[in-house]
Design an enzyme around this catalytic site. Structure first.
Site, PDB file in Angstrom:
ATOM      1  N   LYS A 150       0.831  -1.208   0.000  1.00 40.89           N
ATOM      2  CA  LYS A 150       0.000   0.000   0.000  1.00 40.89           C
ATOM      3  C   LYS A 150       0.865   1.258   0.000  1.00 40.89           C
ATOM      4  O   LYS A 150       0.642   2.184  -0.785  1.00 40.89           O
ATOM      5  CB  LYS A 150      -0.922   0.018   1.232  1.00 40.89           C
ATOM      6  CG  LYS A 150      -1.948  -1.087   1.245  1.00 40.89           C
ATOM      7  CD  LYS A 150      -2.882  -0.982   2.443  1.00 40.89           C
ATOM      8  CE  LYS A 150      -2.187  -1.129   3.781  1.00 40.89           C
ATOM      9  NZ  LYS A 150      -1.581  -2.442   4.013  1.00 40.89           N
ATOM     10  N   THR A 151       1.822   1.286   0.906  1.00 46.13           N
ATOM     11  CA  THR A 151       2.677   2.466   0.998  1.00 46.13           C
ATOM     12  C   THR A 151       3.487   2.622  -0.289  1.00 46.13           C
ATOM     13  O   THR A 151       3.664   3.723  -0.807  1.00 46.13           O
ATOM     14  CB  THR A 151       3.590   2.349   2.233  1.00 46.13           C
ATOM     15  OG1 THR A 151       2.752   2.174   3.381  1.00 46.13           O
ATOM     16  CG2 THR A 151       4.437   3.588   2.420  1.00 46.13           C
ATOM     17  N   ARG A 198       4.780  -7.575  11.029  1.00 47.83           N
ATOM     18  CA  ARG A 198       6.016  -6.799  10.817  1.00 47.83           C
ATOM     19  C   ARG A 198       7.160  -7.716  10.430  1.00 47.83           C
ATOM     20  O   ARG A 198       8.161  -7.285   9.884  1.00 47.83           O
ATOM     21  CB  ARG A 198       6.441  -6.035  12.092  1.00 47.83           C
ATOM     22  CG  ARG A 198       5.478  -5.006  12.638  1.00 47.83           C
ATOM     23  CD  ARG A 198       5.026  -4.032  11.618  1.00 47.83           C
ATOM     24  NE  ARG A 198       3.734  -4.433  11.066  1.00 47.83           N
ATOM     25  CZ  ARG A 198       3.240  -3.943   9.941  1.00 47.83           C
ATOM     26  NH1 ARG A 198       3.897  -3.043   9.251  1.00 47.83           N
ATOM     27  NH2 ARG A 198       2.072  -4.352   9.483  1.00 47.83           N
ATOM     28  N   GLN A 205      -5.747  -3.143  10.796  1.00 50.05           N
ATOM     29  CA  GLN A 205      -4.625  -2.514  11.494  1.00 50.05           C
ATOM     30  C   GLN A 205      -5.026  -1.222  12.194  1.00 50.05           C
ATOM     31  O   GLN A 205      -4.186  -0.380  12.485  1.00 50.05           O
ATOM     32  CB  GLN A 205      -3.483  -2.222  10.520  1.00 50.05           C
ATOM     33  CG  GLN A 205      -2.850  -3.483   9.962  1.00 50.05           C
ATOM     34  CD  GLN A 205      -1.637  -3.158   9.100  1.00 50.05           C
ATOM     35  OE1 GLN A 205      -0.624  -2.676   9.590  1.00 50.05           O
ATOM     36  NE2 GLN A 205      -1.743  -3.410   7.811  1.00 50.05           N
ATOM     37  N   ASP A 209      -1.769   7.853   3.806  1.00 51.31           N
ATOM     38  CA  ASP A 209      -1.377   6.495   4.204  1.00 51.31           C
ATOM     39  C   ASP A 209      -2.012   6.204   5.566  1.00 51.31           C
ATOM     40  O   ASP A 209      -2.345   7.132   6.310  1.00 51.31           O
ATOM     41  CB  ASP A 209       0.156   6.408   4.304  1.00 51.31           C
ATOM     42  CG  ASP A 209       0.666   4.964   4.260  1.00 51.31           C
ATOM     43  OD1 ASP A 209      -0.159   4.036   4.100  1.00 51.31           O
ATOM     44  OD2 ASP A 209       1.896   4.766   4.368  1.00 51.31           O
ATOM     45  N   GLU A 210      -2.189   4.932   5.901  1.00 50.95           N
ATOM     46  CA  GLU A 210      -2.732   4.525   7.203  1.00 50.95           C
ATOM     47  C   GLU A 210      -4.071   5.222   7.493  1.00 50.95           C
ATOM     48  O   GLU A 210      -4.307   5.725   8.598  1.00 50.95           O
ATOM     49  CB  GLU A 210      -1.738   4.850   8.339  1.00 50.95           C
ATOM     50  CG  GLU A 210      -0.339   4.297   8.117  1.00 50.95           C
ATOM     51  CD  GLU A 210      -0.157   2.850   8.530  1.00 50.95           C
ATOM     52  OE1 GLU A 210      -1.157   2.211   8.945  1.00 50.95           O
ATOM     53  OE2 GLU A 210       0.964   2.343   8.407  1.00 50.95           O
TER      54      GLU A 210
HETATM   55  N1  LIG Z   1       5.210  -5.430  -6.478  1.00 57.56           N
HETATM   56  C1  LIG Z   1       6.167  -5.559  -5.575  1.00 57.56           C
HETATM   57  N2  LIG Z   1       7.323  -6.164  -5.870  1.00 57.56           N
HETATM   58  C2  LIG Z   1       8.311  -6.305  -4.955  1.00 57.56           C
HETATM   59  N3  LIG Z   1       8.236  -5.879  -3.691  1.00 57.56           N
HETATM   60  C3  LIG Z   1       7.103  -5.258  -3.309  1.00 57.56           C
HETATM   61  C4  LIG Z   1       6.012  -5.068  -4.222  1.00 57.56           C
HETATM   62  N4  LIG Z   1       5.031  -4.432  -3.551  1.00 57.56           N
HETATM   63  C5  LIG Z   1       5.484  -4.242  -2.299  1.00 57.56           C
HETATM   64  N5  LIG Z   1       6.726  -4.731  -2.141  1.00 57.56           N
HETATM   65  C6  LIG Z   1       7.536  -4.731  -0.908  1.00 57.56           C
HETATM   66  O1  LIG Z   1       6.788  -5.340   0.124  1.00 57.56           O
HETATM   67  C7  LIG Z   1       7.044  -4.731   1.391  1.00 57.56           C
HETATM   68  C8  LIG Z   1       5.737  -4.226   1.982  1.00 57.56           C
HETATM   69  O2  LIG Z   1       5.263  -3.120   1.229  1.00 57.56           O
HETATM   70  P1  LIG Z   1       4.556  -1.885   1.929  1.00 57.56           P
HETATM   71  O3  LIG Z   1       5.313  -1.492   3.141  1.00 57.56           O
HETATM   72  O4  LIG Z   1       4.291  -0.878   0.894  1.00 57.56           O
HETATM   73  O5  LIG Z   1       3.212  -2.599   2.370  1.00 57.56           O
HETATM   74  P2  LIG Z   1       1.975  -1.991   3.155  1.00 57.56           P
HETATM   75  O6  LIG Z   1       0.777  -2.571   2.530  1.00 57.56           O
HETATM   76  O7  LIG Z   1       2.090  -0.535   3.205  1.00 57.56           O
HETATM   77  O8  LIG Z   1       2.196  -2.642   4.589  1.00 57.56           O
HETATM   78  P3  LIG Z   1       1.574  -2.152   5.999  1.00 57.56           P
HETATM   79  O9  LIG Z   1       0.134  -2.562   5.973  1.00 57.56           O
HETATM   80  O10 LIG Z   1       2.330  -2.936   7.004  1.00 57.56           O
HETATM   81  O11 LIG Z   1       1.754  -0.687   6.078  1.00 57.56           O
HETATM   82  C9  LIG Z   1       8.029  -3.617   1.139  1.00 57.56           C
HETATM   83  O12 LIG Z   1       9.328  -4.099   1.413  1.00 57.56           O
HETATM   84  C10 LIG Z   1       7.837  -3.340  -0.362  1.00 57.56           C
HETATM   85  O13 LIG Z   1       8.983  -2.787  -0.935  1.00 57.56           O
HETATM   86 MG   LIG Z   2       2.276   0.790   4.834  1.00 64.32          MG
END
Ligand SMILES: Nc1ncnc2c1ncn2[C@@H]1O[C@H](COP(=O)(O)OP(=O)(O)OP(=O)(O)O)[C@@H](O)[C@H]1O
Ligand SMILES: [Mg+2]
Length: 729
Positions: A39-40, A605, A256, A225-226
């Site tokens: 997402k981020t 995490r 979350q 975000d969040e």
């Molecule tokens: N398409 C992709 N290919 C490779 N790595 C990815 C891809 N999408 C996300 N990632 C990696 O996966 C990990 C999690 O991504 P991110 O932190 O953006 O998730 P999130 O959904 O924001 O998580 P959270 O809910 O914990 O905030 C990061 O290390 C990111 O770089």
């Molecule tokens: Mg995130």
């Protein structure tokens, strides 16, 4: 889609739904997805895409993150993706964005540009003063309780008058009086608390059409975000800014949402589609962070919450190792175990920076810290007694504050007699009363002829204010912050007083002040055109997570709340006991769901290695908990086959009268295990096995089982201490 190679590169490394969200053009966008699904990353790439394709200029972008650290990471990544600096872009927390808005327009609400931002401690001090002024019994109505009621009202955008309308009890009546006076005092001090930053910005946007038009025209693209942790006032602020163009992209995960206790409203994300029926909704289901085992464990736990949106997260990272669950005799054994594990991992070549240890409450860190310090393990702690909350740092900061905000009575009372100058509470109150009755700033009152002030007090006030006046001249002359701080510490006698104490504590305080000087030096170097007011704003906005350093050699400790949005290859969560986690307060209030979401945040995490520990006794020597514990229900919600804990250790809990002997037995069975020559093993001890070679004890289990990690092949084996050919090295 533009056929620019750079744009293609930007979209590479995204899966189809992620790409869909990134290229979505005008109109509302909702990305609702589980942890680690990118997402981020999508938000970051979306900003870069908007810039690269020329759809947006940097100055048209407003991106809201939960912490300042997350903001600077996002900015860095965007700049990396677009290949240039993007200073005009606003990437920051809600509070920082509001503070910036208010600096420009605060005069419209009757504040000056130099208004002070009060943190929680400042806030309580002022509330305490209001309680005194109103003759309220502070034992029955504690400043802390008042603070939480007032904050709650503000987060719901209820003014003192609104609040008064809703009063139903004597308690609330008192809150209404205190809230009312507190607001007037704040305004008189030209100060805002943290909640005010949001509330006043909303006021500003609601009351002044031209301000609102200016900002909503400026920020054509808004990203959050969040989003699951936004509260009502933040929701309203976004609504005002996006009203015209509706280019609002939010990402979040209902599983979350962990700030309900601070007024965050999970409905903001659940109702997004009702607010914006035409919203483009994207779901992300691939997790890129964790092993399948870790994901399955987290999903199993969260599935116990009713009303949770079901999401199917999968990963192709692989199954990975089982989740390790360890029972310990008490918190000391737990800390020894975690410390030994950290050392073992480091021996194996893991960087300490890859390891994080989470706990439910700050207080749990102390025992662990003691152990880490003794073992010489470098660590950083996020939260706890924060640098900026230390008394000497607060004093120095308040000196600077009073130099730029002459109306700030709270700053004045904090510093006027620190170090001691014979200016008591009464004299200070006289100064404040004089300011109030004459309609003067506190500064002007302090240099005025104050009726009723004793001669000695008058003299020392005169001396104090003449020093301050000299310093203020240098502020106005544009002296760098670091220079001013150093002069201030010398000339006010602050440093001298500490030096005269000749205690270890005073020495520590002097070192902390030196650290603050370093902070200002860094600020001066990075902000050649900066000033004290801006410096103060920067440090006031430092959230807990900002003290994190990307230092290779440090293990990271933090509460589960602070862990949100982060990821670490190796995670330990300690204190997995009912009453600790889930927290006893939540159990009493029957509000386990939010705790369970916190567990989900914690578990997700971890990237590849997750260890959960619990102690059978906690706080044996005093402390609020004390005595035998029950392992956390969250542990039992993880299917056994995902863990390495084969048999459930149901030792049975003793009757109160037997606690001592039971503790003794636990000690014998779990914390130490006898070896063949009659000595005992301890966790962290180096051992040698006649066949398997050298290893280290990583666990001790009831029944005389000793867990040893062998250096040769890295395997971890459970051995019967009484029979295995095992000796201490
Ligand atoms: N398409 C992709 N290919 C490779 N790595 C990815 C891809 N999408 C996300 N990632 C990696 O996966 C990990 C999690 O991504 P991110 O932190 O953006 O998730 P999130 O959904 O924001 O998580 P959270 O809910 O914990 O905030 C990061 O290390 C990111 O770089
Ligand atoms: Mg995130």
């Amino acid at each position: 889609m533009p056929a620019d190679a750079a744009i293609d590169a930007l979209l590479e490394g995204l899966n189809p739904p992620q790409r869909d969200a990134v290229v979505h053009g005008e109109g509302p966008l909702l990305i609702l997805a589980g942890a680690g699904s990118g997402k981020t990353r999508v938000l970051t790439h979306r900003i870069a895409y908007l810039l690269r394709t020329g759809q947006a200029k940097p100055s048209e972008i407003l991106a809201i993150t939960f912490t300042n650290k997350a903001a600077s990471e996002m900015r860095e990544r965007v700049e990396l993706l677009v290949g240039r600096a993007t200073r005009a872009m606003w990437v920051m927390t809600f509070h920082a964005a509001c503070a910036r808005m208010l600096r420009a327009d605060a005069h419209r609400l009757g504040y000056t540009r130099q208004f002070t931002i009060y943190d929680s401690a400042d806030q309580r001090r002022l509330i305490k003063k209001c309680l005194d002024d109103l003759d309220v019994d502070v034992k029955r109505f504690t400043p802390r309780a008042m603070q939480s009621q007032i904050s709650d009202a503000k987060n719901k955008l209820r003014s003192p008058e609104d609040y008064r309308q809703l009063v139903g009890s004597f308690f609330e009546q008192t809150v209404a009086d205190v809230y009312d006076l507190y607001e007037r005092e704040l305004h008189r001090s030209n100060a805002m608390d943290f909640d005010d930053l949001l509330v006043r910005s909303v006021n500003l946007l609601e009351m002044f059409q031209e301000v609102r038009d200016r900002y909503s025209a400026a920020f054509r693209w808004i990203m959050v975000d969040e989003y699951q942790d936004t509260n009502h006032v933040q929701y309203r602020w976004l609504q005002l800014l996006t009203g015209d163009h509706r280019n609002l992209a939010v990402v979040g995960d209902d599983a979350q949402s962990i700030y309900g206790f601070r007024g965050a409203d999970i409905k903001n994300i659940l109702n997004f589609e009702d607010d914006y029926p035409d919203a483009h909704v994207v779901k992300l289901e691939q997790n890129y962070r964790s092993t399948q085992t870790i994901l399955d464990a987290a999903n199993a736990v969260i599935s116990n919450n009713r009303g949770q949106m079901t999401k199917h997260l999968w990963t192709d990272v692989g199954e990975g190792d089982p989740v390790r669950v360890r029972e310990m005799a008490d918190e000391h054994a737990e800390s020894r175990f975690v410390t030994a594990e950290v050392n073992r991992l480091v021996d194996e070549g893991v960087s300490r920076a890859e390891i994080a240890i989470f706990y439910r409450t700050n207080a749990q860190s102390r025992v662990l810290e003691d152990m880490l310090v003794r073992a010489g393990v470098g660590y950083q702690i996020i939260g706890g007694t924060k640098f900026y909350e230390r008394a000497e740092i607060k004093d120095a900061v308040n000196y600077l504050t009073f130099l730029v905000n002459p109306q700030d009575g709270t700053a004045f009372t904090r510093i006027a007699n620190s170090p001691r100058r014979g200016l008591g509470q009464t004299s200070m109150s006289r100064v404040l009363a004089h300011a109030a009755s004459m309609g003067m700033t506190v500064w002007d009152a302090a240099i005025d002829d104050i009726p009723g002030l004793a001669t000695a007090a008058r003299k020392s006030l005169e001396r104090f204010m003449s020093t301050m006046t000299r310093l203020k001249e240098r502020v106005e002359g544009g002296a760098p912050v670091a220079q001013l701080l150093q002069e201030l510490l010398e000339e006010t006698g602050y440093k001298e007083a500490l030096e005269a104490e000749r205690t270890i504590e005073a020495q520590g305080r002097l070192e902390n002040l030196e650290e603050l000087v370093r902070v200002t030096q860094e600020y001066d170097a990075n902000n050649p055109e900066g000033n004290i007011g801006e410096f103060l704003q920067q440090i006031a906005l430092l959230a807990d997570a900002d003290t994190i350093r990307d230092d290779e050699g440090l293990v990271t400790l933090m509460t589960l709340h602070n862990a949100k949005g982060l990821e670490f290859p190796i995670v330990f969560i300690i204190g997995m006991e009912d009453g600790t986690f889930p927290h006893s307060r939540s159990i009493e209030e029957g509000n386990i769901d939010e705790e369970r979401r916190l567990a989900y945040v914690g578990l997700t995490r971890a990237m590849r290695d997750l260890t959960l520990t619990y102690a059978r006794r906690r706080g044996a020597f005093g402390g609020s908990m004390g005595g035998p514990t029950i392992r956390s229900r969250f542990l039992d919600e993880i299917p056994r086959d995902l863990t390495d804990q084969r048999q459930r250790l149901s030792a049975g809990f003793p009757a109160p009268g037997r606690v001592a002997s039971w503790a003794g037995a636990a000690q014998a069975s779990a914390e130490v295990a006898g070896d063949t020559d009659g000595s005992v093993f301890r966790i962290g001890e180096d051992v040698v096995h006649s066949k398997l070679g050298e290893g280290v004890v990583t666990g001790l289990e009831p029944g005389g089982i000793v867990v040893v990690r062998f250096a040769g092949d890295g395997s971890e084996r459970k051995l019967m201490a009484d029979y295995a050919p095992l000796k201490r090295r």
